[in-house]
Write an enzyme that holds these catalytic residues in place. Sequence first.
Site, short mmCIF file in Angstrom:
data_model
loop_
_atom_site.label_atom_id
_atom_site.label_comp_id
_atom_site.label_asym_id
_atom_site.label_seq_id
_atom_site.Cartn_x
_atom_site.Cartn_y
_atom_site.Cartn_z
N LYS A 188 27.55 27.42 78.58
CA LYS A 188 26.53 26.48 79.01
C LYS A 188 27.14 25.10 79.26
CE LYS A 188 23.77 23.58 77.19
NZ LYS A 188 23.76 22.57 78.27
N GLU A 240 23.80 19.86 81.34
CA GLU A 240 22.75 19.86 82.38
C GLU A 240 22.93 18.71 83.36
OE1 GLU A 240 22.52 19.35 79.19
OE2 GLU A 240 21.02 17.84 78.65
N GLY A 284 31.33 17.81 72.44
CA GLY A 284 30.23 16.89 72.70
C GLY A 284 30.11 15.90 71.57
N THR A 338 25.28 16.27 67.76
CA THR A 338 24.96 17.62 68.23
C THR A 338 25.87 18.64 67.54
OG1 THR A 338 24.31 16.72 70.36
CG2 THR A 338 24.68 19.08 70.27
N GLU A 359 34.76 19.93 68.97
CA GLU A 359 35.54 18.80 69.51
C GLU A 359 34.54 17.68 69.74
OE1 GLU A 359 38.78 18.95 70.05
OE2 GLU A 359 39.16 21.10 69.95
N CYS A 381 36.59 11.28 75.25
CA CYS A 381 36.46 11.42 73.79
C CYS A 381 37.58 10.70 73.07
CB CYS A 381 36.44 12.89 73.43
SG CYS A 381 37.78 13.77 74.22
N GLU A 392 30.91 4.88 68.68
CA GLU A 392 31.45 5.29 69.97
C GLU A 392 30.51 4.80 71.08
OE1 GLU A 392 31.20 9.55 71.04
OE2 GLU A 392 33.29 9.36 71.64
N1 LIG Z 1 36.67 15.85 71.23
C1 LIG Z 1 36.66 16.16 72.50
O1 LIG Z 1 37.53 16.86 73.00
C2 LIG Z 1 35.55 15.65 73.38
C3 LIG Z 1 35.68 15.81 74.76
C4 LIG Z 1 34.67 15.34 75.59
C5 LIG Z 1 33.54 14.74 75.03
N2 LIG Z 1 33.44 14.59 73.70
C6 LIG Z 1 32.25 13.94 73.12
O2 LIG Z 1 31.07 14.29 73.84
C7 LIG Z 1 30.11 13.25 73.77
C8 LIG Z 1 29.51 12.97 75.13
O3 LIG Z 1 29.06 14.12 75.72
P1 LIG Z 1 27.51 14.49 75.78
O4 LIG Z 1 26.68 13.26 75.82
O5 LIG Z 1 27.36 15.50 76.85
O6 LIG Z 1 27.31 15.15 74.34
P2 LIG Z 1 26.05 15.96 73.84
O7 LIG Z 1 26.35 16.33 72.44
O8 LIG Z 1 24.79 15.26 74.12
O9 LIG Z 1 26.03 17.24 74.77
C9 LIG Z 1 27.11 18.12 74.88
C10 LIG Z 1 26.59 19.49 75.26
O10 LIG Z 1 25.78 19.98 74.20
C11 LIG Z 1 24.51 20.36 74.70
N3 LIG Z 1 23.52 20.12 73.65
C12 LIG Z 1 22.81 19.00 73.40
N4 LIG Z 1 21.99 19.19 72.33
C13 LIG Z 1 22.20 20.46 71.91
C14 LIG Z 1 21.66 21.24 70.85
N5 LIG Z 1 20.75 20.76 70.00
N6 LIG Z 1 22.11 22.51 70.69
C15 LIG Z 1 23.06 23.01 71.53
N7 LIG Z 1 23.59 22.33 72.55
C16 LIG Z 1 23.17 21.06 72.73
C17 LIG Z 1 24.32 19.55 75.94
O11 LIG Z 1 23.39 20.17 76.79
C18 LIG Z 1 25.73 19.53 76.51
O12 LIG Z 1 25.99 20.75 77.19
C19 LIG Z 1 30.86 12.09 73.21
O13 LIG Z 1 30.51 11.89 71.85
C20 LIG Z 1 32.31 12.49 73.31
O14 LIG Z 1 33.16 11.87 72.39
C21 LIG Z 1 34.40 15.06 72.88
N1 LIG Z 2 43.65 13.03 79.87
C1 LIG Z 2 42.73 13.96 79.88
N2 LIG Z 2 42.66 14.85 80.82
N3 LIG Z 2 41.88 13.94 78.90
C2 LIG Z 2 40.87 14.87 78.75
C3 LIG Z 2 40.09 14.39 77.58
C4 LIG Z 2 38.97 15.28 77.30
C5 LIG Z 2 37.99 14.65 76.42
O1 LIG Z 2 37.15 13.83 76.81
#
Ligand SMILES: NC(=O)c1ccc[n+]([C@@H]2O[C@H](COP(=O)([O-])OP(=O)(O)OC[C@H]3O[C@@H](n4cnc5c(N)ncnc54)[C@H](O)[C@@H]3O)[C@@H](O)[C@H]2O)c1
Ligand SMILES: N=C(N)NCCCC=O
Length: 492
Positions: free
Chosen positions: A178, A181, A231, A235, A253, A287, A387
């Site tokens: 998934k 959205e 995410g 969440t 993550e 992230c 963050e």
């Molecule tokens: N550590 C990493 O590798 C990494 C990489 C990218 C992003 N992030 C983190 O992601 C966050 C930003 O992304 P976002 O706003 O999309 O995060 P989010 O947690 O709002 O959403 C992430 C995903 O989870 C889904 N989701 C939301 N609520 C849910 C629930 N109750 N149950 C199951 N799924 C649910 C969303 O639809 C989406 O697909 C930031 O905090 C960022 O640091 C972490």
């Molecule tokens: N440098 C890259 N490609 N970073 C990806 C980081 C993913 C998390 O947000």
Amino acid sequence: MDIKHNYIDGHWQAALGGTTREVINPANGELIGIVTDSKQEDTRAAIAAARAAFYERGDWQRMAGPKRADLLLRVAAAIEARADELARLDTLDNGKPLREARCDVDDAVACFRYYAGLITKPQGGVYEVGDGFGPMHAYAMHEPIGVCALITPWNYPLLMATWKLAPALAAGNCVVFKPSELTPLSAVALFEIFDAVGLPPGTANLVLGNGPDAGYELAQSHDVDMITFTGSTRTGQAIASAAVGNLKKVGLELGGKSPNIVFADADLEGAVEWAMIGVFFNQGEVCSAGSRLLIEESIKDRFVARLAERANAMTIGNGLADPDMGAIVSAAQLGKILGHIARAKAQGARLVCGGERYTEGECGKGYFVRPTIFDGCHRDMDIVREEVFGPVLAVQTFRTEAEAIAMANDTPYGLAGGVFTTDGARALRVVREIRAGVTWINCYNPTFNEAPWGGYKMSGYGRDLGVNGLQEYQQIKQININLQPGTVGWYQ
Ligand SMILES: NC(=O)c1ccc[n+]([C@@H]2O[C@H](COP(=O)([O-])OP(=O)(O)OC[C@H]3O[C@@H](n4cnc5c(N)ncnc54)[C@H](O)[C@@H]3O)[C@@H](O)[C@H]2O)c1
Ligand SMILES: N=C(N)NCCCC=O
Ligand code: NA
């Protein structure tokens, strides 16, 4: 406009409730797609398809490793053949500059190739064991976990999908994926590729929908064997709690508030550029963003002035025109960022540059914010603790190495961190003390498919990428072999 559908059991299917969701280009607010909007019942159908494929037919897990690898290589080649289109899709959907989207596509191609190769290499181990019952021999083999659920955020739509799908599929699992959205379009294209190369039906299933309706069921379901999530920390906590029901394996993550430490002896012009890459790349929606600049007091004024000068010179605009910085993913995310900026001002941080929405020319129709730097930050300000997930840097100063390390670790998060110095021993000392899973010396943010990626502390657990990233999606089975079949005379 075509409605994009779920991909379940090898077929494109509308959500059972028949509702749809609009997909928006954040650079101008324009409609760029319509996708089906799934609810729990659709997620359940996808889980059922994955279960039947894994537990009843088992054709993917039993396919010889080299053959599975061959299909994944065909996926890589197909992504490469559609690279321009896929980069454009992620730029349209997420807002990022085109050259950054192009890097994501190249990384995704390499990631499928990496795991296609890795799955054909030796795994497991052979053990010399005790012979209390006669001569015995043991080995361990890696097996797929079963049905894996994968949930990803909107910041790297294609790349985050790939970081999970490539190893999960290479290991022989059946998956339900998934995407966010907010950015589902490149995921649909990726599943068109899966369909075209001919993954067996039910091996890879796509569910389009929001978190609470379509995503949460994946965490809650007792028919899912593992869930891996990228995410927000909040969440992630909800998913980990729901996963307790059947004790499914969980990989998380999550967010970060990562320190970027610059010592006075660093190559300062280089450190300035990397600090920009650290916090302005991908609009700061990364992230691992180096969102806390910890700088040695003696060079602070000079360094921050140069950083601000370069930040002010960055071009901002529609990602398709390949500016230095693109649009924020949504109106809601722009609002959150502006809220963080307002609070930082109210709490006494000193605004050095940016600090407002950017509305020049066509940008007024989209969601843009100027690269922003706050000086004079201290540990109890929200801008240091929370963050932002946007192009906002909080600057703090230190006097000693020990103080820099203490400040770096003064956070509940532990995803990443960087250090800039020309003193090699100091660089190694400092990264060893940083409690985070990803660190950089004299650079910030580049990452490679070969090396494991993930967090300490509240940035989650488990690892994407590298050998560890494959093992995440594998069980290990111990096999003990009696080399002398027959009675052992234990019961007389
Ligand atoms: N550590 C990493 O590798 C990494 C990489 C990218 C992003 N992030 C983190 O992601 C966050 C930003 O992304 P976002 O706003 O999309 O995060 P989010 O947690 O709002 O959403 C992430 C995903 O989870 C889904 N989701 C939301 N609520 C849910 C629930 N109750 N149950 C199951 N799924 C649910 C969303 O639809 C989406 O697909 C930031 O905090 C960022 O640091 C972490
Ligand atoms: N440098 C890259 N490609 N970073 C990806 C980081 C993913 C998390 O947000
Ligand atoms: Na979008």
